[in-house]
Structures are given as C-alpha cells and as structure tokens.
Design a protein around this motif. Structure first.
Motif, PDB file in Angstrom:
ATOM      1  N   MET A  34       0.842  -1.194   0.000  1.00  0.00           N
ATOM      2  CA  MET A  34       0.000   0.000   0.000  1.00  0.00           C
ATOM      3  C   MET A  34       0.876   1.243   0.000  1.00  0.00           C
ATOM      4  SD  MET A  34      -3.015  -1.318  -0.014  1.00  0.00           S
ATOM      5  CE  MET A  34      -3.987   0.164   0.250  1.00  0.00           C
ATOM      6  N   GLY A  35       0.386   2.281  -0.656  1.00  0.00           N
ATOM      7  CA  GLY A  35       1.183   3.494  -0.738  1.00  0.00           C
ATOM      8  C   GLY A  35       0.340   4.744  -0.747  1.00  0.00           C
ATOM      9  N   TRP A  36       1.016   5.863  -0.581  1.00  0.00           N
ATOM     10  CA  TRP A  36       0.412   7.190  -0.700  1.00  0.00           C
ATOM     11  C   TRP A  36       1.265   8.036  -1.652  1.00  0.00           C
ATOM     12  CZ3 TRP A  36      -4.192   8.728   1.452  1.00  0.00           C
ATOM     13  CH2 TRP A  36      -4.725   7.940   2.476  1.00  0.00           C
ATOM     14  N   PHE A  37       0.593   8.707  -2.544  1.00  0.00           N
ATOM     15  CA  PHE A  37       1.195   9.700  -3.410  1.00  0.00           C
ATOM     16  C   PHE A  37       0.447  11.015  -3.195  1.00  0.00           C
ATOM     17  CE2 PHE A  37       4.012   7.615  -6.607  1.00  0.00           C
ATOM     18  CZ  PHE A  37       3.894   6.313  -6.149  1.00  0.00           C
ATOM     19  N   ARG A  38       1.030  12.087  -3.702  1.00  0.00           N
ATOM     20  CA  ARG A  38       0.332  13.370  -3.649  1.00  0.00           C
ATOM     21  C   ARG A  38       0.597  14.137  -4.927  1.00  0.00           C
ATOM     22  NH1 ARG A  38       3.943  16.352   1.121  1.00  0.00           N
ATOM     23  NH2 ARG A  38       5.837  16.677  -0.126  1.00  0.00           N
ATOM     24  N   ASP A  90       3.226  20.912   1.815  1.00  0.00           N
ATOM     25  CA  ASP A  90       2.548  19.617   1.853  1.00  0.00           C
ATOM     26  C   ASP A  90       1.154  19.696   1.237  1.00  0.00           C
ATOM     27  OD1 ASP A  90       3.941  19.143   5.118  1.00  0.00           O
ATOM     28  OD2 ASP A  90       4.610  18.190   3.258  1.00  0.00           O
ATOM     29  N   THR A  91       0.719  20.895   0.888  1.00  0.00           N
ATOM     30  CA  THR A  91      -0.592  21.067   0.278  1.00  0.00           C
ATOM     31  C   THR A  91      -0.675  20.326  -1.045  1.00  0.00           C
ATOM     32  OG1 THR A  91      -0.974  23.209   1.336  1.00  0.00           O
ATOM     33  CG2 THR A  91      -2.196  22.750  -0.693  1.00  0.00           C
ATOM     34  N   ALA A  92      -1.669  19.450  -1.161  1.00  0.00           N
ATOM     35  CA  ALA A  92      -1.823  18.623  -2.360  1.00  0.00           C
ATOM     36  C   ALA A  92      -3.061  17.755  -2.207  1.00  0.00           C
ATOM     37  CB  ALA A  92      -0.601  17.730  -2.563  1.00  0.00           C
ATOM     38  N   VAL A  93      -3.416  17.102  -3.294  1.00  0.00           N
ATOM     39  CA  VAL A  93      -4.378  16.003  -3.216  1.00  0.00           C
ATOM     40  C   VAL A  93      -3.582  14.731  -2.932  1.00  0.00           C
ATOM     41  CG1 VAL A  93      -6.129  14.653  -4.416  1.00  0.00           C
ATOM     42  CG2 VAL A  93      -5.971  17.125  -4.815  1.00  0.00           C
ATOM     43  N   TYR A  94      -4.007  14.016  -1.900  1.00  0.00           N
ATOM     44  CA  TYR A  94      -3.303  12.802  -1.492  1.00  0.00           C
ATOM     45  C   TYR A  94      -4.087  11.582  -1.983  1.00  0.00           C
ATOM     46  CZ  TYR A  94       0.027  15.369   1.321  1.00  0.00           C
ATOM     47  OH  TYR A  94       1.047  16.202   1.731  1.00  0.00           O
ATOM     48  N   TYR A  95      -3.363  10.674  -2.637  1.00  0.00           N
ATOM     49  CA  TYR A  95      -3.971   9.486  -3.229  1.00  0.00           C
ATOM     50  C   TYR A  95      -3.427   8.227  -2.555  1.00  0.00           C
ATOM     51  CZ  TYR A  95      -5.326  12.583  -7.065  1.00  0.00           C
ATOM     52  OH  TYR A  95      -5.866  13.597  -7.817  1.00  0.00           O
ATOM     53  N   CYS A  96      -4.329   7.319  -2.279  1.00  0.00           N
ATOM     54  CA  CYS A  96      -3.978   5.997  -1.781  1.00  0.00           C
ATOM     55  C   CYS A  96      -3.833   5.053  -2.964  1.00  0.00           C
ATOM     56  CB  CYS A  96      -5.086   5.521  -0.845  1.00  0.00           C
ATOM     57  SG  CYS A  96      -4.887   3.857  -0.202  1.00  0.00           S
TER      58      CYS A  96
END
Length: 122
Positions: A34-38, A90-96
C-alpha cells in the motif's frame, strides 16, 4: 479489483497534524503493498510513503521523513498516513494506492483512490 476510499483530508495550519485513512474493499488486503502519493496543482504526482504487505517494511520520500508515518490495520482493511509538523508545501491532493510492488513511480501501482485534499495554511 480493489476499491480504495480515502478520507481525513482538510484545512490545517502550518505545524498542525492530520491523519489520512484509506479503506480497501479487497478481502485480500494483506496481498497488496500500500502506498500514498500526492499531487499539487501544476505538478506531477509524487511518492510520499509505502508499506509492504506484511507491514514490516516502510519507505518514505525524503521530504516527509520524520514527519509522516504510514501504517496499516488488517482487521479494518485500512492504511493510514499520520502527518505531523505540516508545512504549506505539503498542500496537495493525497492518493492511496495498492499494488504488487513498492515503487516511487505511479505507473507501477495498480489501484488508486479518488484522492483527498490536504491544505496547509501558513
């Protein structure tokens, strides 16, 4: 097929904290890394953190090391991103994301959530 639903984004002041959650539909949750991107406006999607199937290995982008922690809870099929000492950058849309291998490249991951907005004010 794996469906991922993120939650927990919002507006926070610099120095504050947020915890993002990502609920996975798969009963085989433990089979996936599992990961997170932004992705910030006008920028490419970038790697933030990842956790292995077993939870025994975690990877972080240099920009977030020491401030962000990824974890997973198998009983709830959920992965978390605890973010502390937040900065305006850190402002962004964060995606799983979920996939068979851990990579810093978005194309290496198979499944994506719809994203959750994180906004850090200065």
């Amino acid at each position: 097929q794996v469906q991922l639903v993120e939650s927990g984004g919002g507006l926070v002041q610099a120095g504050g904290s947020l915890r993002l959650s990502c609920a996975a539909s798969a009963r085989t949750f433990s089979n996936y890394n599992m990961g997170w991107f932004r992705q910030a406006p006008g920028k490419e999607r970038e790697f933030v953190a990842a956790i292995s199937r077993s939870g025994g290995s975690r990877n972080y982008a240099d920009s977030v090391k020491g401030r962000i922690t990824i974890s997973r809870e198998y009983a709830k099929n959920t992965v978390y991103l605890q973010m502390n000492s937040l900065k305006p950058e850190d402002t962004a849309v964060y995606y799983c994301t979920a996939g068979p291998r851990i990579s810093g490249y978005p194309d290496s991951w198979d499944y994506w959530g719809q994203g959750t907005q994180v906004t850090v004010s200065s």
